[in-house]
Motif scaffolding. Structure first.
Motif, PDB file in Angstrom:
ATOM      1  N   ASP A 191     -17.634  -2.685 -13.456  1.00 32.78           N
ATOM      2  CA  ASP A 191     -16.401  -3.338 -13.894  1.00 32.78           C
ATOM      3  C   ASP A 191     -15.921  -2.798 -15.229  1.00 32.78           C
ATOM      4  O   ASP A 191     -14.722  -2.832 -15.523  1.00 32.78           O
ATOM      5  CB  ASP A 191     -16.631  -4.852 -14.026  1.00 32.78           C
ATOM      6  CG  ASP A 191     -17.093  -5.478 -12.732  1.00 32.78           C
ATOM      7  OD1 ASP A 191     -16.327  -5.434 -11.756  1.00 32.78           O
ATOM      8  OD2 ASP A 191     -18.242  -5.991 -12.695  1.00 32.78           O
ATOM      9  N   LEU A 192     -16.859  -2.328 -16.048  1.00 30.10           N
ATOM     10  CA  LEU A 192     -16.530  -1.830 -17.380  1.00 30.10           C
ATOM     11  C   LEU A 192     -17.444  -0.669 -17.725  1.00 30.10           C
ATOM     12  O   LEU A 192     -18.658  -0.732 -17.479  1.00 30.10           O
ATOM     13  CB  LEU A 192     -16.689  -2.948 -18.420  1.00 30.10           C
ATOM     14  CG  LEU A 192     -16.390  -2.595 -19.883  1.00 30.10           C
ATOM     15  CD1 LEU A 192     -14.910  -2.270 -20.071  1.00 30.10           C
ATOM     16  CD2 LEU A 192     -16.803  -3.745 -20.811  1.00 30.10           C
ATOM     17  N   PHE A 193     -16.868   0.360 -18.310  1.00 33.34           N
ATOM     18  CA  PHE A 193     -17.615   1.542 -18.755  1.00 33.34           C
ATOM     19  C   PHE A 193     -17.424   1.663 -20.260  1.00 33.34           C
ATOM     20  O   PHE A 193     -16.296   1.770 -20.742  1.00 33.34           O
ATOM     21  CB  PHE A 193     -17.100   2.784 -18.030  1.00 33.34           C
ATOM     22  CG  PHE A 193     -17.634   4.085 -18.557  1.00 33.34           C
ATOM     23  CD1 PHE A 193     -18.975   4.245 -18.869  1.00 33.34           C
ATOM     24  CD2 PHE A 193     -16.783   5.175 -18.731  1.00 33.34           C
ATOM     25  CE1 PHE A 193     -19.465   5.453 -19.348  1.00 33.34           C
ATOM     26  CE2 PHE A 193     -17.255   6.388 -19.208  1.00 33.34           C
ATOM     27  CZ  PHE A 193     -18.600   6.524 -19.515  1.00 33.34           C
ATOM     28  N   VAL A 194     -18.523   1.615 -21.016  1.00 36.97           N
ATOM     29  CA  VAL A 194     -18.456   1.616 -22.474  1.00 36.97           C
ATOM     30  C   VAL A 194     -19.248   2.795 -23.035  1.00 36.97           C
ATOM     31  O   VAL A 194     -20.425   2.974 -22.704  1.00 36.97           O
ATOM     32  CB  VAL A 194     -19.016   0.310 -23.071  1.00 36.97           C
ATOM     33  CG1 VAL A 194     -18.884   0.323 -24.592  1.00 36.97           C
ATOM     34  CG2 VAL A 194     -18.301  -0.906 -22.490  1.00 36.97           C
ATOM     35  N   ILE A 195     -18.611   3.586 -23.889  1.00 33.24           N
ATOM     36  CA  ILE A 195     -19.297   4.657 -24.605  1.00 33.24           C
ATOM     37  C   ILE A 195     -19.538   4.180 -26.032  1.00 33.24           C
ATOM     38  O   ILE A 195     -18.591   3.884 -26.766  1.00 33.24           O
ATOM     39  CB  ILE A 195     -18.480   5.956 -24.611  1.00 33.24           C
ATOM     40  CG1 ILE A 195     -18.327   6.477 -23.182  1.00 33.24           C
ATOM     41  CG2 ILE A 195     -19.151   7.004 -25.494  1.00 33.24           C
ATOM     42  CD1 ILE A 195     -17.527   7.771 -23.080  1.00 33.24           C
ATOM     43  N   LEU A 196     -20.805   4.081 -26.404  1.00 35.21           N
ATOM     44  CA  LEU A 196     -21.190   3.618 -27.741  1.00 35.21           C
ATOM     45  C   LEU A 196     -21.543   4.827 -28.599  1.00 35.21           C
ATOM     46  O   LEU A 196     -22.464   5.583 -28.283  1.00 35.21           O
ATOM     47  CB  LEU A 196     -22.380   2.659 -27.637  1.00 35.21           C
ATOM     48  CG  LEU A 196     -22.087   1.377 -26.843  1.00 35.21           C
ATOM     49  CD1 LEU A 196     -23.371   0.608 -26.573  1.00 35.21           C
ATOM     50  CD2 LEU A 196     -21.094   0.501 -27.590  1.00 35.21           C
ATOM     51  N   THR A 197     -20.803   4.998 -29.672  1.00 37.02           N
ATOM     52  CA  THR A 197     -20.979   6.170 -30.522  1.00 37.02           C
ATOM     53  C   THR A 197     -20.779   5.752 -31.983  1.00 37.02           C
ATOM     54  O   THR A 197     -21.105   4.625 -32.350  1.00 37.02           O
ATOM     55  CB  THR A 197     -20.006   7.298 -30.080  1.00 37.02           C
ATOM     56  OG1 THR A 197     -20.219   8.456 -30.859  1.00 37.02           O
ATOM     57  CG2 THR A 197     -18.556   6.865 -30.141  1.00 37.02           C
ATOM     58  N   ASP A 198     -20.216   6.652 -32.809  1.00 33.92           N
ATOM     59  CA  ASP A 198     -20.041   6.329 -34.225  1.00 33.92           C
ATOM     60  C   ASP A 198     -18.940   5.302 -34.465  1.00 33.92           C
ATOM     61  O   ASP A 198     -18.934   4.622 -35.485  1.00 33.92           O
ATOM     62  CB  ASP A 198     -19.728   7.599 -35.024  1.00 33.92           C
ATOM     63  CG  ASP A 198     -20.891   8.581 -35.007  1.00 33.92           C
ATOM     64  OD1 ASP A 198     -22.038   8.121 -34.870  1.00 33.92           O
ATOM     65  OD2 ASP A 198     -20.648   9.790 -35.113  1.00 33.92           O
ATOM     66  N   GLY A 199     -17.975   5.209 -33.558  1.00 32.33           N
ATOM     67  CA  GLY A 199     -16.874   4.268 -33.751  1.00 32.33           C
ATOM     68  C   GLY A 199     -15.779   4.462 -32.729  1.00 32.33           C
ATOM     69  O   GLY A 199     -15.993   5.036 -31.663  1.00 32.33           O
ATOM     70  N   SER A 200     -14.588   3.976 -33.069  1.00 36.03           N
ATOM     71  CA  SER A 200     -13.442   3.982 -32.167  1.00 36.03           C
ATOM     72  C   SER A 200     -12.833   5.380 -32.013  1.00 36.03           C
ATOM     73  O   SER A 200     -13.257   6.347 -32.648  1.00 36.03           O
ATOM     74  CB  SER A 200     -12.368   3.031 -32.694  1.00 36.03           C
ATOM     75  OG  SER A 200     -12.891   1.750 -32.956  1.00 36.03           O
ATOM     76  N   ILE A 201     -11.784   5.443 -31.181  1.00 33.07           N
ATOM     77  CA  ILE A 201     -10.952   6.641 -31.100  1.00 33.07           C
ATOM     78  C   ILE A 201      -9.923   6.561 -32.226  1.00 33.07           C
ATOM     79  O   ILE A 201      -9.322   5.505 -32.457  1.00 33.07           O
ATOM     80  CB  ILE A 201     -10.226   6.730 -29.743  1.00 33.07           C
ATOM     81  CG1 ILE A 201     -11.224   6.646 -28.577  1.00 33.07           C
ATOM     82  CG2 ILE A 201      -9.427   8.021 -29.652  1.00 33.07           C
ATOM     83  CD1 ILE A 201     -10.561   6.586 -27.214  1.00 33.07           C
ATOM     84  N   TYR A 202      -9.728   7.669 -32.925  1.00 28.28           N
ATOM     85  CA  TYR A 202      -8.766   7.724 -34.022  1.00 28.28           C
ATOM     86  C   TYR A 202      -7.697   8.784 -33.756  1.00 28.28           C
ATOM     87  O   TYR A 202      -7.982   9.829 -33.161  1.00 28.28           O
ATOM     88  CB  TYR A 202      -9.466   8.079 -35.334  1.00 28.28           C
ATOM     89  CG  TYR A 202     -10.195   6.942 -35.993  1.00 28.28           C
ATOM     90  CD1 TYR A 202      -9.638   6.281 -37.089  1.00 28.28           C
ATOM     91  CD2 TYR A 202     -11.441   6.534 -35.534  1.00 28.28           C
ATOM     92  CE1 TYR A 202     -10.305   5.240 -37.717  1.00 28.28           C
ATOM     93  CE2 TYR A 202     -12.120   5.483 -36.146  1.00 28.28           C
ATOM     94  CZ  TYR A 202     -11.545   4.845 -37.235  1.00 28.28           C
ATOM     95  OH  TYR A 202     -12.211   3.808 -37.844  1.00 28.28           O
ATOM     96  N   ARG A 203      -6.510   8.496 -34.227  1.00 32.81           N
ATOM     97  CA  ARG A 203      -5.486   9.530 -34.324  1.00 32.81           C
ATOM     98  C   ARG A 203      -5.737  10.302 -35.619  1.00 32.81           C
ATOM     99  O   ARG A 203      -5.946   9.717 -36.680  1.00 32.81           O
ATOM    100  CB  ARG A 203      -4.094   8.875 -34.393  1.00 32.81           C
ATOM    101  CG  ARG A 203      -2.928   9.876 -34.519  1.00 32.81           C
ATOM    102  CD  ARG A 203      -1.658   9.164 -34.917  1.00 32.81           C
ATOM    103  NE  ARG A 203      -1.732   8.681 -36.302  1.00 32.81           N
ATOM    104  CZ  ARG A 203      -0.974   7.703 -36.779  1.00 32.81           C
ATOM    105  NH1 ARG A 203      -0.131   7.055 -36.004  1.00 32.81           N
ATOM    106  NH2 ARG A 203      -1.089   7.337 -38.060  1.00 32.81           N
ATOM    107  N   ASN A 204      -5.793  11.634 -35.510  1.00 36.05           N
ATOM    108  CA  ASN A 204      -5.974  12.501 -36.689  1.00 36.05           C
ATOM    109  C   ASN A 204      -7.206  12.099 -37.505  1.00 36.05           C
ATOM    110  O   ASN A 204      -7.128  11.917 -38.727  1.00 36.05           O
ATOM    111  CB  ASN A 204      -4.727  12.480 -37.570  1.00 36.05           C
ATOM    112  CG  ASN A 204      -3.509  13.035 -36.866  1.00 36.05           C
ATOM    113  OD1 ASN A 204      -3.635  13.847 -35.941  1.00 36.05           O
ATOM    114  ND2 ASN A 204      -2.336  12.583 -37.268  1.00 36.05           N
ATOM    115  N   TYR A 205      -8.332  11.981 -36.829  1.00 33.25           N
ATOM    116  CA  TYR A 205      -9.569  11.554 -37.496  1.00 33.25           C
ATOM    117  C   TYR A 205      -9.916  12.476 -38.668  1.00 33.25           C
ATOM    118  O   TYR A 205      -9.871  13.693 -38.568  1.00 33.25           O
ATOM    119  CB  TYR A 205     -10.725  11.544 -36.496  1.00 33.25           C
ATOM    120  CG  TYR A 205     -12.021  11.082 -37.102  1.00 33.25           C
ATOM    121  CD1 TYR A 205     -12.254   9.737 -37.359  1.00 33.25           C
ATOM    122  CD2 TYR A 205     -13.020  11.996 -37.428  1.00 33.25           C
ATOM    123  CE1 TYR A 205     -13.437   9.301 -37.922  1.00 33.25           C
ATOM    124  CE2 TYR A 205     -14.218  11.579 -37.992  1.00 33.25           C
ATOM    125  CZ  TYR A 205     -14.409  10.230 -38.233  1.00 33.25           C
ATOM    126  OH  TYR A 205     -15.597   9.810 -38.800  1.00 33.25           O
TER     127      TYR A 205
END
Length: 309
Positions: free
Chosen positions: A222-236
């Motif tokens: 039902d849900l697919f979660v990728i756990l990493t350093d943080g969220s998706i950013y614009r122009n990280y």
């Protein structure tokens, strides 16, 4: 809710941190606390990364061969299976240390790839410890190893072909439906291919996010979660960086994300959402409970546009 969690190898061993069992154990205890907090309310499958871990085993193999030249290094599929046992064991133990009522099972899982995959001509998957640019160039000058920039450091890169099938899919579903938290497809799964009706190991590392997405599709998560350093950013990393709260595959298609890091993660969540099975998310391991309620991380769903925090 049936949830597939993709847990980054760097979430288990922080960037630049010494590759010791003690450091890994400490990080896994933190990871286990976040996962255990949701495990009783959901069906959970954990797919962990193994980049730092398999890279360390590769370095140890090379060092041992200098001492014993006749002892050839173990191939990457065998080293990958070793990391499945090592990380799975620690996760399994620490989850039960937090909640003894949890049933947890680790399954060494094979993932089928094609030897004709173009990834073998363009290595992009980071493995192993970090090096300075100078050290990386010195190693490349005397070996066939390839290194690329990973932030301010350099790391070895190896081929990362697309996963085609998860061999032990049925066993994963059986464990899951019988009430287990399942740790499977570690490191993207042990890479194998079919040769004249037989399964054989392949010298590569499969991106665990892409394998986790394939697993999420095949077991109808039902849900697919990728756990990493943080969220998706614009122009990280730039002055105008902005954290995404809600994104869509259409909205994300207007950005270019690095192939060796966020790129495969974005591709994976978009692929799952486009499959029509459910939503996906990318966020910090330590915000897992809040990611499920869209209070943290980036929720990826069907539609158009992007919403920022």
């Amino acid at each position: 809710m049936r949830i597939v969690l993709a847990l980054g190898g760097n979430a288990l061993l922080a960037r630049g941190q010494a590759l010791t069992a003690e450091n890994q154990r400490e990080n896994i205890q933190k990871a286990a606390a976040s996962i255990a907090a949701i495990a009783n309310d959901h069906e959970v499958v954990i797919v962990h990364g193994n980049g730092p871990q398999v890279g360390l085993l590769m370095e140890q193999n090379s060092a041992y061969q200098e001492y014993s030249p006749e002892t050839t290094p173990y191939p990457m599929d065998v080293l990958g299976s070793q990391t499945c046992g090592m990380v799975g064991y620690m996760l399994q133990q620490e989850l039960r240390n937090i909640d003894a009522n949890l049933s947890v099972a680790t399954l060494v899982t094979q993932t089928e790839v094609s030897k004709d995959d173009p990834a073998f001509a363009n290595p992009t998957k980071f493995v192993g410890p970090v090096y300075t640019e100078e050290s990386a160039k010195e190693i490349m000058a005397v070996s066939d190893k390839e290194f690329k920039a990973d932030g301010q450091y350099f790391r070895r890169v190896v081929p990362s072909p697309m996963p085609k099938a998860i061999i032990e899919q049925q066993q994963i579903e059986t464990l899951l439906t019988s009430g287990n938290v399942v740790i499977a497809c570690g490191g993207g799964g042990v890479p194998v291919c079919r040769e004249q009706g037989r399964m054989e190991g392949v010298e590569c590392v499969i991106d665990k996010d892409l394998t986790a997405e394939l697993l999420a599709e095949t077991i109808n998560a039902d849900l697919f979660v990728i756990l990493t350093d943080g969220s998706i950013y614009r122009n990280y990393g730039k002055e105008d960086q902005a954290e995404m709260k809600v994104a869509t595959p259409e909205g994300l298609s207007h950005f270019n994300f690095p192939a060796g890091s966020m790129g495969p993660k974005v591709d994976a969540v978009c692929q799952f959402v486009n499959s029509g099975r459910g939503n996906a998310a990318i966020g910090s391991l330590f915000d897992l409970d809040r990611i499920l309620t869209n209070e943290a991380g980036t929720l990826v769903k069907a539609g158009e546009g992007i919403e920022y925090y």
